[in-house]
Write a protein that holds these residues in place. Sequence first.
Motif, short mmCIF file in Angstrom:
data_model
loop_
_atom_site.label_atom_id
_atom_site.label_comp_id
_atom_site.label_asym_id
_atom_site.label_seq_id
_atom_site.Cartn_x
_atom_site.Cartn_y
_atom_site.Cartn_z
N ALA A 415 0.93 -1.43 0.07
CA ALA A 415 -0.05 0.07 0.07
C ALA A 415 0.83 1.32 -0.11
CB ALA A 415 -1.04 -0.16 1.12
N ASP A 416 2.16 1.32 0.44
CA ASP A 416 2.88 2.44 0.74
C ASP A 416 3.88 2.49 -0.60
OD1 ASP A 416 4.91 0.44 0.85
OD2 ASP A 416 5.31 1.16 3.12
N GLY A 417 3.63 1.45 -1.60
CA GLY A 417 4.48 1.52 -2.83
C GLY A 417 5.95 1.26 -2.70
N ARG A 418 6.27 0.92 -1.39
CA ARG A 418 7.86 0.44 -1.40
C ARG A 418 8.36 -0.88 -1.82
NH1 ARG A 418 9.30 2.59 4.77
NH2 ARG A 418 8.50 4.88 4.52
N TRP A 419 9.59 -0.88 -2.24
CA TRP A 419 9.90 -2.11 -2.94
C TRP A 419 10.31 -2.93 -1.73
CZ3 TRP A 419 10.43 -4.00 -7.68
CH2 TRP A 419 10.35 -3.08 -8.84
N THR A 420 9.51 -4.10 -1.52
CA THR A 420 10.03 -5.01 -0.54
C THR A 420 10.66 -6.12 -1.09
OG1 THR A 420 8.06 -6.42 -0.96
CG2 THR A 420 7.75 -4.84 0.73
N ALA A 421 11.35 -7.02 -0.40
CA ALA A 421 12.00 -8.23 -0.86
C ALA A 421 11.08 -8.99 -1.73
CB ALA A 421 12.59 -8.99 0.29
N GLU A 422 9.82 -9.39 -0.98
CA GLU A 422 8.95 -10.26 -1.86
C GLU A 422 8.34 -9.64 -3.04
OE1 GLU A 422 4.42 -12.04 -1.61
OE2 GLU A 422 5.30 -10.94 0.08
N LEU A 423 8.20 -8.15 -3.28
CA LEU A 423 7.95 -7.53 -4.48
C LEU A 423 9.28 -7.63 -5.56
CD1 LEU A 423 6.09 -5.52 -6.24
CD2 LEU A 423 7.12 -3.84 -5.11
N ARG A 424 10.28 -7.28 -5.05
CA ARG A 424 11.60 -7.32 -5.84
C ARG A 424 11.57 -8.92 -6.35
NH1 ARG A 424 16.26 -7.59 -1.66
NH2 ARG A 424 15.39 -9.57 -1.57
N ASP A 425 11.69 -9.70 -5.69
CA ASP A 425 11.60 -11.25 -6.06
C ASP A 425 10.70 -11.65 -7.15
OD1 ASP A 425 14.13 -11.41 -4.99
OD2 ASP A 425 13.14 -12.15 -2.93
N ARG A 426 9.58 -11.18 -6.83
CA ARG A 426 8.32 -11.64 -7.77
C ARG A 426 8.78 -10.93 -9.32
NH1 ARG A 426 2.59 -12.24 -6.70
NH2 ARG A 426 2.64 -13.44 -8.48
N TYR A 427 9.05 -9.83 -9.31
CA TYR A 427 9.14 -9.04 -10.62
C TYR A 427 10.40 -9.40 -11.12
CZ TYR A 427 9.11 -5.33 -14.01
OH TYR A 427 9.14 -4.78 -15.20
N ALA A 428 11.34 -9.78 -10.36
CA ALA A 428 12.59 -10.68 -10.96
C ALA A 428 12.21 -11.88 -11.60
CB ALA A 428 13.86 -10.63 -9.84
N ASP A 429 11.28 -12.74 -11.08
CA ASP A 429 10.89 -14.00 -11.82
C ASP A 429 10.29 -13.63 -12.87
OD1 ASP A 429 11.69 -15.33 -9.32
OD2 ASP A 429 9.71 -15.19 -8.44
N ARG A 430 9.46 -12.70 -13.04
CA ARG A 430 8.85 -12.32 -14.29
C ARG A 430 9.80 -11.99 -15.27
NH1 ARG A 430 4.71 -7.35 -14.58
NH2 ARG A 430 3.50 -8.98 -13.30
N ILE A 431 11.07 -11.38 -15.15
CA ILE A 431 12.25 -11.09 -15.97
C ILE A 431 12.69 -12.38 -16.57
CG2 ILE A 431 14.38 -9.82 -16.43
CD1 ILE A 431 11.75 -8.06 -16.04
N ILE A 432 13.16 -13.27 -15.46
CA ILE A 432 13.81 -14.38 -15.61
C ILE A 432 12.84 -15.25 -16.64
CG2 ILE A 432 14.78 -16.50 -14.69
CD1 ILE A 432 16.46 -13.94 -14.05
N ASP A 433 11.72 -15.26 -16.30
CA ASP A 433 10.85 -16.17 -17.16
C ASP A 433 10.84 -15.83 -18.69
OD1 ASP A 433 10.06 -17.76 -14.93
OD2 ASP A 433 8.14 -16.46 -14.60
N ARG A 434 10.90 -14.38 -18.77
CA ARG A 434 10.98 -13.98 -20.12
C ARG A 434 12.08 -14.42 -20.88
NH1 ARG A 434 10.48 -7.93 -20.45
NH2 ARG A 434 10.90 -8.42 -22.72
N ILE A 435 13.44 -14.43 -20.00
CA ILE A 435 14.31 -14.59 -20.71
C ILE A 435 14.65 -16.09 -21.07
CG2 ILE A 435 17.08 -14.66 -20.56
CD1 ILE A 435 16.77 -12.49 -18.60
N ALA A 436 13.88 -16.99 -20.05
CA ALA A 436 14.14 -18.37 -20.18
C ALA A 436 13.33 -18.95 -21.26
CB ALA A 436 13.53 -18.78 -18.97
N ARG A 437 12.15 -18.12 -21.91
CA ARG A 437 11.46 -18.53 -22.91
C ARG A 437 12.51 -18.50 -24.24
NH1 ARG A 437 7.00 -13.60 -22.00
NH2 ARG A 437 6.29 -14.68 -19.78
N GLN A 438 13.53 -17.70 -24.32
CA GLN A 438 14.27 -17.84 -25.46
C GLN A 438 15.65 -18.46 -25.16
OE1 GLN A 438 13.32 -13.26 -26.17
NE2 GLN A 438 13.26 -14.18 -28.01
N VAL A 439 16.11 -18.69 -23.76
CA VAL A 439 17.41 -19.42 -23.53
C VAL A 439 16.61 -20.59 -22.57
CG1 VAL A 439 19.28 -19.21 -22.16
CG2 VAL A 439 18.39 -17.20 -23.37
N PRO A 440 16.52 -21.84 -23.20
CA PRO A 440 15.77 -23.02 -22.77
C PRO A 440 16.75 -23.81 -21.42
CG PRO A 440 16.54 -23.38 -24.89
CD PRO A 440 16.68 -21.89 -24.76
N ASN A 441 18.02 -23.44 -21.55
CA ASN A 441 18.77 -24.00 -20.55
C ASN A 441 19.17 -23.10 -19.25
OD1 ASN A 441 20.75 -22.07 -21.79
ND2 ASN A 441 22.48 -23.36 -21.40
#
Length: 532
Positions: A415-441
Amino acid sequence: MSTYDAVIVGSGINSLVCAAVLARRGKRVCVLERNSTLGGCIRTEALNAPGYLHDTLSTAHPLFVTSPGYAELKDELHQAGLSYRNNSTPTGVLLPDNRSLILSTSRERNVSTFNTLASGDGDAFQSAMQEVEQNAGLVFSLLGNELWSAGVAKTVAGRLWKQGVHDTVAFFSPALMSCRSWLETRVKSDLVQALLAPWVLHTGLGPESAMSALMGKVVAFTLEAVGLPIVQGGNARTVDAFRRIIESRGGTFHVNADVEDILVEGGSARGVRTRDNRVFMGKEIICNVTPGQLYGKLLAAEHVPPGLRQQAAEYRYGKGNMQIHLALSAPPDWPQKHLRDVIYLHLTSGLDGVSRAVSEAERGLLPAEGTICVAQPCTVDPSRSPAGGWVLWIQVPECPRQVKGDALGEIAVPADGRWTAELRDRYADRIIDRIARQVPNLKASVVGRTVLSPADLESMNVNLVGGDPYSGECSIDQFMFWRPVPGVKDHATPVKHLHHIGASTHPGPGLGGTSGYHVANALAKKRAKSNS
């Protein structure tokens, strides 16, 4: 209590260049760093797995190797251990449909490749590069020198004399054009557009920003000319080399020295006091900080005109940044094997994708498909990982400083808009998932992962306000003559013998060290003149 010729607050690239140049000119310098590690945004660490070295913040050196500081210091720096690794494929782009394109250091090859993609695109690129070449005297004078100086005035006057007022003024129309306008007007291929558009993000701008066309052209010109030099053994070797030069000439460094205030007597800066009450006196005080720190914290209110204090308080910061550092047991299996040779590879859906992500981040949203910059230092420096391993330096340049929501509606935000550890890791997962679609290993190869959110970046370096790696928005009203704020000129302050350097000052962000060089050069000349 020692009195130095110069006390420098902060130990980033501008401070190091400033200290080294002053030391070479016979000045006794002292560099103060609030953290336990020297270097500001220059760090190399074994973050997450034995034998893997990560450049935690900044990495490549194209701006530094083209800077006046490097021109003066390069021989000593290399003698002190600095060594670069490079290749002919500095950057490329990979689209979601697996089409890719590389910008090489060969103009001939780039023109030919672009013309093959779309008739005339290579010729348009050649024209843009020639435009930079033909205007290099004016462009690089404005982007690299002290603007309120006789040298710049002479350059502009010479341009007016040779080409006349009309032609000189006409230059500023395309110079202020947005990158989108340039690419959509001159370039047909979506692949060429996608190759060039992400680079404006590395200048603190977006594709719709005024002047982003010029900055995009200058970046492409620079990449062709010098590639993307990577420091062998890690970027921190840069700090080691500077330290050897400075200490060999009597300079000193102090870590864990958090400067609390600047000591002013009779309108002149005399020294600084740290939070633990240590005092360092200097004939010149040089601060590598943001305007907010300088005029809102370090200087007492009575030494700052109210108008200037207000300008500093209203100084704006740009988009936040996220970094993901991966240690891999094997090189990434890109759709085309030659992409492994690219030093900086952008993953994006193209010009519109970059624009969309910028807009979302500026509105406080986690972008649905942010631009991903993947640096591969191991392609030129195998020492960064164990044999057979690989390191990925991943930058996500379009992040909100304060998070209001998720453009995809998938990630709940505080609610306060701050970057928490959970928010950081979930958004990083989105980035890794996107790269992994084109990098299968990719996922199977990960042996170590470290994610740095915008909040983490600010905690590591106080100048990165809200995770802005450029220490201030680079829009036209906060750039060139108006950087850091309109109330001061170049690197001067209202207090005598107090100077302001760093990414918040002209010529702006980037690992160049130019503001530090100009201040050091001016002070050395001033002292030499006063002693003659």
